[in-house]
Design an enzyme around this catalytic site. Structure first.
Site, PDB file in Angstrom:
ATOM      1  N   GLN A 103       0.723  -1.180  -0.360  1.00  0.00           N
ATOM      2  CA  GLN A 103       0.333  -0.016   0.374  1.00  0.00           C
ATOM      3  C   GLN A 103       1.221   1.378   0.124  1.00  0.00           C
ATOM      4  OE1 GLN A 103      -2.458   1.285   3.564  1.00  0.00           O
ATOM      5  NE2 GLN A 103      -3.480   1.189   1.794  1.00  0.00           N
ATOM      6  N   TYR A 198      -6.383  10.416   4.045  1.00  0.00           N
ATOM      7  CA  TYR A 198      -4.831  10.583   3.998  1.00  0.00           C
ATOM      8  C   TYR A 198      -5.402  11.722   2.471  1.00  0.00           C
ATOM      9  CZ  TYR A 198      -3.993   7.514   7.462  1.00  0.00           C
ATOM     10  OH  TYR A 198      -3.524   7.039   8.911  1.00  0.00           O
ATOM     11  N   ARG A 246      -7.858   1.781  -2.596  1.00  0.00           N
ATOM     12  CA  ARG A 246      -9.135   2.029  -1.777  1.00  0.00           C
ATOM     13  C   ARG A 246      -9.524   2.845  -1.488  1.00  0.00           C
ATOM     14  NH1 ARG A 246      -7.784   0.655   4.536  1.00  0.00           N
ATOM     15  NH2 ARG A 246      -8.968  -1.097   4.291  1.00  0.00           N
ATOM     16  N   GLY A 339      -8.596  -6.612   9.192  1.00  0.00           N
ATOM     17  CA  GLY A 339      -8.327  -6.206   9.520  1.00  0.00           C
ATOM     18  C   GLY A 339      -7.727  -6.818  11.406  1.00  0.00           C
ATOM     19  N   ARG A 340      -8.467  -6.487  11.832  1.00  0.00           N
ATOM     20  CA  ARG A 340      -7.939  -6.975  13.410  1.00  0.00           C
ATOM     21  C   ARG A 340      -8.524  -8.161  13.390  1.00  0.00           C
ATOM     22  NH1 ARG A 340     -13.045  -2.485  14.900  1.00  0.00           N
ATOM     23  NH2 ARG A 340     -13.444  -3.203  13.305  1.00  0.00           N
TER      24      ARG A 340
HETATM   25  C1  FMN Z   1      -3.880   0.102  14.213  1.00  0.00           C
HETATM   26  C2  FMN Z   1      -4.559   0.049  12.336  1.00  0.00           C
HETATM   27  C3  FMN Z   1      -3.724   0.696  11.700  1.00  0.00           C
HETATM   28  C4  FMN Z   1      -3.838   0.240  10.819  1.00  0.00           C
HETATM   29  N1  FMN Z   1      -3.644   0.980   8.842  1.00  0.00           N
HETATM   30  C5  FMN Z   1      -3.953   1.021   8.299  1.00  0.00           C
HETATM   31  C6  FMN Z   1      -3.369   1.473   7.103  1.00  0.00           C
HETATM   32  O1  FMN Z   1      -1.862   1.218   7.162  1.00  0.00           O
HETATM   33  N2  FMN Z   1      -3.855   1.857   5.749  1.00  0.00           N
HETATM   34  C7  FMN Z   1      -5.058   1.501   5.367  1.00  0.00           C
HETATM   35  O2  FMN Z   1      -5.469   1.534   4.415  1.00  0.00           O
HETATM   36  N3  FMN Z   1      -5.795   1.140   6.697  1.00  0.00           N
HETATM   37  C8  FMN Z   1      -5.187   1.015   7.563  1.00  0.00           C
HETATM   38  N4  FMN Z   1      -6.091   0.813   8.714  1.00  0.00           N
HETATM   39  C9  FMN Z   1      -7.951   0.375   8.865  1.00  0.00           C
HETATM   40  C10 FMN Z   1      -8.304  -0.762   8.865  1.00  0.00           C
HETATM   41  O3  FMN Z   1      -7.124  -1.848   6.911  1.00  0.00           O
HETATM   42  C11 FMN Z   1      -9.248  -1.614   8.603  1.00  0.00           C
HETATM   43  O4  FMN Z   1      -9.691  -0.731   7.377  1.00  0.00           O
HETATM   44  C12 FMN Z   1     -10.025  -1.922   9.338  1.00  0.00           C
HETATM   45  O5  FMN Z   1      -9.423  -1.915  11.118  1.00  0.00           O
HETATM   46  C13 FMN Z   1     -11.516  -2.254   9.462  1.00  0.00           C
HETATM   47  O6  FMN Z   1     -11.563  -3.409   9.513  1.00  0.00           O
HETATM   48  P1  FMN Z   1     -11.640  -5.043  10.134  1.00  0.00           P
HETATM   49  O7  FMN Z   1     -12.428  -4.483  10.893  1.00  0.00           O
HETATM   50  O8  FMN Z   1     -11.206  -5.923   9.866  1.00  0.00           O
HETATM   51  O9  FMN Z   1     -10.155  -4.730  11.289  1.00  0.00           O
HETATM   52  C14 FMN Z   1      -5.732   0.023  10.180  1.00  0.00           C
HETATM   53  C15 FMN Z   1      -6.834   0.008  11.070  1.00  0.00           C
HETATM   54  C16 FMN Z   1      -5.747  -0.460  12.258  1.00  0.00           C
HETATM   55  C17 FMN Z   1      -6.908  -0.741  13.821  1.00  0.00           C
END
Ligand code: FMN
Length: 402
Positions: A103, A198, A246, A339-340
């Site tokens: 990314q 961003y 994205r 993600g999480r």
């Molecule tokens: C600690 C943390 C760091 C993240 N870093 C990024 C990132 O670098 N780039 C991005 O597009 N989204 C980032 N996100 C957003 C996640 O990709 C994702 O959209 C968000 O956690 C919701 O998805 P989930 O329910 O599967 O966690 C981040 C989220 C968290 C919690």
């Protein structure tokens, strides 16, 4: 069981063994100059071993120009050292048969001020100022070590200045140069970060884009920069690498944000991206089915899929196999990004496939930061830049990127 989730698919030029991608997750775990560490290779390889079909890396800066760098200890793809570090990551993930894309991001007005050069203002679509946000990427340990008491510090940002058209083109070229270096490091493609508050998001969102030139004023103009970036990146890396773009409504400084115009605006955005150079769109939210439009119950990624005709990666709140299947059953997308749950359970794909009950603890700061699995490599336990200070008034040390 979970037939769709575990079916093979093509995403642009890539063949995926299943439809689960690791979502991009910032870790701030690189060396101070942005070089990826061996620890990062282990972290990504662990998730590849856990059964995902694709990995999208954390947001990475492509150069140190015009306020591109967003975070301390953020990885970069700007130098030969960065390429060498990322090559280890790509090799470790490829050894497990999983493709990986990087990314690329420009932080725009929410760049950590410590990452700006002396006297440099952050840049954005327009002369605006972020309302700031509460840091969620710092640990309780840090808070303790610095003697801070809750609530967590709120980060504020200086007023941003509007980019000139010449600078917009330079930034697009910077993305392309970063993408070429990512390919040199062995990556299978790149994701262009147009989401989460961003720089490209600041152009796409009508509330932060107040321009009246060709880069603002309508949905078509608001995505012109993102389209330009995709085009330049495609020219740089050719047709055999994956490019995803994205998108989101919310940003790090606006977690409940909604596009003015809601679903109707999303349709215009999708249509304006229909012939862009990205192979797929990636919808990000904390609840994938949400659209934040009181007049529609359509999942936003479905709206974008229909309007753009592009495959869509769907992210946000997908915590088990049934969630993933619902994305496909409702025609909302082609791949899910997680993600999480993957912070916490690197084996999440294997776990949901087995049908075994697992303990999904809803997101909270402590859980993400100190997950019970892979404790040592899930999250940096001590920051590599020792002089962190929540007041955000300092400047980065000169020469930090060697
Ligand atoms: C600690 C943390 C760091 C993240 N870093 C990024 C990132 O670098 N780039 C991005 O597009 N989204 C980032 N996100 C957003 C996640 O990709 C994702 O959209 C968000 O956690 C919701 O998805 P989930 O329910 O599967 O966690 C981040 C989220 C968290 C919690």
């Amino acid at each position: 069981m979970l037939e769709r989730t575990f079916s093979e698919c093509r995403l642009g030029p890539l063949a995926l063994k299943n439809r689960i991608s690791m979502a991009p997750l910032t870790r701030q775990n690189a060396e101070p100059d942005g070089t990826p560490t061996d620890e990062m290779a282990a972290y990504y390889a662990r998730r590849a071993r856990g059964g995902v079909g694709l990995i999208i890396t954390e947001g990475t800066f492509q150069n140190d120009e015009l306020g591109c760098v967003g975070y301390l200890s953020q990885p970069g793809i700007a130098t030969a050292r960065h390429v060498a570090g990322w090559r280890k990551v790509a090799e470790a993930v490829h050894a497990l048969g999983v493709p990986i894309i990087m990314q690329l991001m420009h932080a725009g007005r929410v760049a950590d001020p410590r990452c700006l050069h002396e006297g440099e203002a952050p840049v954005s679509a327009s002369d605006t100022q972020s309302p700031g946000w509460v840091l969620y990427t710092d640990t309780d340990k840090e808070m303790h070590d610095r003697g801070l008491a809750p609530p967590w510090p709120k980060v504020t940002f200086p007023r941003a200045r509007a980019l000139t058209v010449a600078e917009i083109h330079r930034i697009a070229d910077g993305f392309a140069e970063g993408a070429a270096r990512a390919v040199e490091a062995g990556f299978d493609g790149v994701e262009i970060h147009g989401a989460n508050g961003y720089l490209l998001w600041q152009f796409i969102n009508p509330r932060t884009n107040l321009r009246s030139d060709e880069f603002g004023g309508s949905a078509e103009n608001n995505v012109r920069f993102a389209r330009l970036v995709c085009q330049r990146v495609r020219e740089a890396i050719g047709p055999d690498r994956l490019i995803t773009l994205r998108l989101s409504q919310d940003g790090v400084d606006d977690f409940t944000g909604a596009w003015p115009g809601g679903v109707a605006y999303a349709r215009q955005i999708g249509a304006a991206l229909a012939d862009c150079a990205a192979d797929a769109l990636h919808w990000a939210s904390f609840d994938w089915a949400d659209n934040r439009d009181p007049d529609s119950d359509l999942p936003m990624p479905k709206v974008l899929a229909e309007a753009s005709g592009k495959p869509v990666i769907v992210n946000g709140g997908i915590t088990d196999g049934a969630d993933a299947e619902r994305v496909f059953e409702t025609g909302s997308g082609d791949v899910v990004a997680v993600g999480r749950p993957l912070f916490a359970h690197p084996d999440w794909p294997h776990i949901i496939r087995s049908g075994m009950a697992y303990d999904w603890i809803p997101f909270d700061r402590r859980y993400v930061i100190q997950p019970p699995v892979d404790l040592s490599i899930c999250y940096p336990q001590d920051r590599r830049v020792p002089d962190w200070d929540p007041d955000v008034t300092r400047r980065r040390r000169p020469g930090w990127m060697g």
